[in-house]
Design a protein around this motif. Structure first.
Motif, PDB file in Angstrom:
ATOM      1  N   ASP A 346     -23.397  48.432  19.332  1.00 39.12           N
ATOM      2  CA  ASP A 346     -22.592  47.563  20.173  1.00 39.12           C
ATOM      3  C   ASP A 346     -23.204  47.444  21.552  1.00 39.12           C
ATOM      4  O   ASP A 346     -23.556  48.443  22.151  1.00 39.12           O
ATOM      5  N   PRO A 347     -23.362  46.233  22.044  1.00 38.70           N
ATOM      6  CA  PRO A 347     -23.865  46.126  23.410  1.00 38.70           C
ATOM      7  C   PRO A 347     -22.818  46.668  24.384  1.00 38.70           C
ATOM      8  O   PRO A 347     -21.647  46.286  24.298  1.00 38.70           O
ATOM      9  N   VAL A 348     -23.256  47.559  25.242  1.00 34.94           N
ATOM     10  CA  VAL A 348     -22.287  48.157  26.151  1.00 34.94           C
ATOM     11  C   VAL A 348     -21.962  47.189  27.284  1.00 34.94           C
ATOM     12  O   VAL A 348     -20.846  47.048  27.710  1.00 34.94           O
ATOM     13  N   VAL A 349     -22.998  46.500  27.746  1.00 38.11           N
ATOM     14  CA  VAL A 349     -22.778  45.542  28.818  1.00 38.11           C
ATOM     15  C   VAL A 349     -22.425  44.193  28.204  1.00 38.11           C
ATOM     16  O   VAL A 349     -23.079  43.730  27.289  1.00 38.11           O
ATOM     17  N   VAL A 389     -11.072  50.079  28.726  1.00 37.09           N
ATOM     18  CA  VAL A 389     -10.686  50.840  27.558  1.00 37.09           C
ATOM     19  C   VAL A 389     -11.873  51.192  26.663  1.00 37.09           C
ATOM     20  O   VAL A 389     -11.830  52.122  25.896  1.00 37.09           O
ATOM     21  N   SER A 390     -12.993  50.477  26.870  1.00 36.98           N
ATOM     22  CA  SER A 390     -14.051  50.554  25.879  1.00 36.98           C
ATOM     23  C   SER A 390     -14.577  51.966  25.636  1.00 36.98           C
ATOM     24  O   SER A 390     -14.981  52.280  24.527  1.00 36.98           O
ATOM     25  N   LEU A 533     -16.620  48.410  12.518  1.00 36.14           N
ATOM     26  CA  LEU A 533     -16.274  47.459  13.576  1.00 36.14           C
ATOM     27  C   LEU A 533     -16.972  47.855  14.861  1.00 36.14           C
ATOM     28  O   LEU A 533     -17.159  49.040  15.134  1.00 36.14           O
ATOM     29  N   SER A 534     -17.331  46.858  15.647  1.00 42.02           N
ATOM     30  CA  SER A 534     -17.884  47.166  16.958  1.00 42.02           C
ATOM     31  C   SER A 534     -16.719  47.451  17.893  1.00 42.02           C
ATOM     32  O   SER A 534     -15.570  47.132  17.593  1.00 42.02           O
ATOM     33  N   LYS A 535     -17.030  48.023  19.028  1.00 45.10           N
ATOM     34  CA  LYS A 535     -15.964  48.334  19.977  1.00 45.10           C
ATOM     35  C   LYS A 535     -15.231  47.073  20.413  1.00 45.10           C
ATOM     36  O   LYS A 535     -14.024  47.049  20.568  1.00 45.10           O
TER      37      LYS A 535
END
Ligand code: ADP
Ligand code: MG
Length: 576
Positions: A346-349, A389-390, A533-535
């Motif tokens: 998952d891309p964090v940014v 929340v991520s 699922l991604s975040k």
């Protein structure tokens, strides 16, 4: 006080064991027609067989004397005594069919044997002949059974809804079409011909007729085996599977049977090639020496017991595997895992220009990578909230979303939650008349089985408000022109077949069909347990769930969210 029952009562009670429902009448009469050497059997039913079952054949017919005896209890021409039980080749032999039917209905019987000068007409009520006269008829027998259970109201009450009784008749009839390919069979319900198998149809085309062309097209022939049990038949390719096991049909020595051992053998053969919850179709014929099975089974108990279960199981599963060998390429194409691992990374940014939808517009390349579309309606994302929340969202077991909070944690079942979200979205758009329907670029053609047609006929109209556009395309073909936008990327054929299978289990009179269809479609379109699922996806799902009217249960009433408080944890760790 002990009573000795009179003959009439004894017969009625005994009849209940053989004749449970209209379909049992159809079965007993057709078996008699087959045993009589018929090459053509015509059946007409009215009001799902309760008002009338008429079976006409061109078999050997009966003499006057035989016709009079035929409806007596234990009257049979097929064996003389128990010593012949081991070698019995006919479908009937107990002499219970006609007498059991006669005990619980009114019967008109017309028959004529080869060498008789004239035919015979008999009328029976309460098991007794009350009228008899000579009549004209070509060689063969016609039996009309009227007003089933008219004299046993308690049994009549136990009959299921009409569509169910009719489906059962269609199922019974279909089995004879499959087991006796040299006989012409025709079944009508009132004026409507439901099934018509002619003698020039081979097993594969009869499978198409009975189980639907879609099943037939995907079938593989089991190569003639020279093994002990002379196994033959057709099985579906591992890629063409169904949601239920109804299309696994077994015949031993020409007789339809049920057996766990045989079902297990089928699954042995498909091992590791089936997705969870999917079932192959199979029509299997075997010859098993009567000494190796229990022949004296009760007529309505179709369960069969083998003396040598293991050898039966082994031979059947290797016969089926042999069918796969001929189409190795197809078999290797086991369904790919639905989602590539890239989705999890998952891309964090989050870049601001990024679209906040679940892969709304999937391009061809992402499909090629094996990524599953996420057909979720986009919501307005709250980027700030997401960033907050991520860090505290996790997916456990590819199924549960865990949010950590100061005073505990919230665990969400991803499938149940998504089902709820879709269910409410759907219901709302139907209420407001704003249906999100997607025309299919390539309409999907369905070739239904006769029993699926019965269900489809009843629910086509109820499909429409959801955004489905399904049209009758002659005979048993239907075409799906449009579907609700949320499932546009699903395997439409499977979705519709699965819905039909679920609906066929329900009593349409007792349910809200549209609501049920909404639930089933929501369930089909929802993220599955096991989907990574991604975040971001988790976050959106939870946001959407928060917006629901009834967020805490899925449409079937199961919980979506579980709260585990610190208090609860303390209790479990025995701190309090
Ligand atoms: P079973 O089939 O076990 O012998 P049934 O009660 O079903 O017992 O039938 C009794 C007898 O009636 C049969 O053995 C057969 O001789 C005769 N019979 C019944 N139906 C037919 C038919 N359609 N054509 C010719 N004979 C028939
Ligand atoms: Mg019989």
């Amino acid at each position: 006080m002990i009573n000795i029952l009179d003959e009439k009562s004894i017969n009625k009670i005994a009849a209940g064991e053989v004749i449970e429902r209209p379909a049992s009448v159809v079965k007993e009469l057709i078996e008699n027609s087959i045993d009589a050497g018929s090459t053509s059997v015509e059946v007409e039913v009215r009001a799902s067989g309760v008002n009338l079952v008429r079976v006409a054949d061109n078999g050997c017919g009966m003499s006057v004397e035989d016709a009079e005896k035929a409806c007596l209890a234990h009257a049979t021409s097929k064996i003389k005594d128990a010593s012949e039980l081991e070698s019995v080749k006919t479908l009937g032999f107990r002499g219970e069919g006609l007498s059991s039917i006669a005990a619980v209905s009114q019967i008109d019987l017309i028959t004529c044997s080869q060498d008789a000068e004239t035919g015979t007409y008999l009328y029976l009520e309460n098991g007794k002949i009350t009228s008899k006269r000579p009549t004209g008829r070509a060689k063969g027998t016609t039996i009309e059974v009227r007003n089933l259970f008219y004299n046993v109201p308690a049994r009549k009450k136990f009959l299921r809804k009409e569509a169910t009784e009719l489906s059962e008749i269609v199922n019974v009839f279909g089995r004879f079409i499959l087991s006796h390919t040299d006989i012409e069979f025709k079944l009508s319900h009132g004026d409507r011909v439901l099934l018509h198998a002619t003698c020039d149809m081979d097993l594969a085309s009869r499978v198409g007729l009975v189980m639907g062309e879609d099943v037939a097209l995907s079938s593989l022939a089991i190569p003639e085996t020279k093994n002990r049990y002379k196994i033959r038949g057709l099985v579906s390719t591992p890629a063409a599977t169904r949601k239920d096991r109804k299309s696994q049909i077994f015949f031993i020595n020409g007789r339809f049977v049920k057996s766990r051992v045989l079902n297990d053998a089928v699954y042995d053969a498909y091992r590791s090639m089936l997705e969870r919850g999917r079932h192959p179709s199979a029509v299997i014929f075997m010859n098993v020496p009567t000494s190796q099975i229990d022949v004296n089974v009760h007529p309505t108990k179709l369960q069969v017991k083998f003396n040598e279960e293991n050898s039966v199981r082994k031979e059947l599963s290797s016969a089926i595997k042999a069918a796969f060998v001929s189409v190795k390429e197809e078999v290797v194409s086991i369904p790919e895992p639905k989602i590539s691992s890239e989705v999890i990374a998952d891309p964090v940014v989050i870049e601001s220009q990024e679209e906040f939808t679940y892969t709304e517009n999937i391009d061809k390349t992402s499909l090629d990578k094996g990524e599953a579309p996420r057909p979720v309606k986009p919501i307005e994302p709250d980027i700030q909230a997401f960033n907050q929340v991520s860090g505290d969202i996790f997916q456990v077991g590819n199924c549960y979303i865990v949010q950590v909070e100061d005073d505990g944690m919230v665990i969400t079942d991803q499938h149940a939650a998504h089902e709820r979200v879709l269910y409410e979205l759907f219901s709302e758009s139907i209420l407001s008349g704003k249906i999100d329907s997607q025309n299919l670029l390539f309409p999907v053609k369905l070739e239904l089985s006769a029993s699926q047609v019965i269900v489809m006929d009843k629910i086509t109209d109820s499909f429409r408000p959801l955004g489905f556009q399904i049209e009758h395309f002659g005979d048993r073909s239907y075409v799906v022109q449009a579907v609700p936008a949320v499932i546009k990327d699903s395997d439409i054929k499977t979705v519709v077949y699965d819905i039909l299978s679920d609906i066929s289990e329900m009593d349409l009179k007792k349910i809200d069909v549209t609501d049920e269809l909404i639930k089933l479609t929501a369930c089909r379109a929802a993220i599955k347990a096991g989907d990574p699922l991604s975040k971001r996806e988790m976050f959106y799902l939870l946001e959407q769930l928060k917006g629901c009217d009834l967020p805490f249960t899925c449409p079937h009433g199961r919980p979506t969210v579980l709260n585990v408080t610190v208090e609860e944890l303390e209790k479990r760790f025995r701190r309090t």
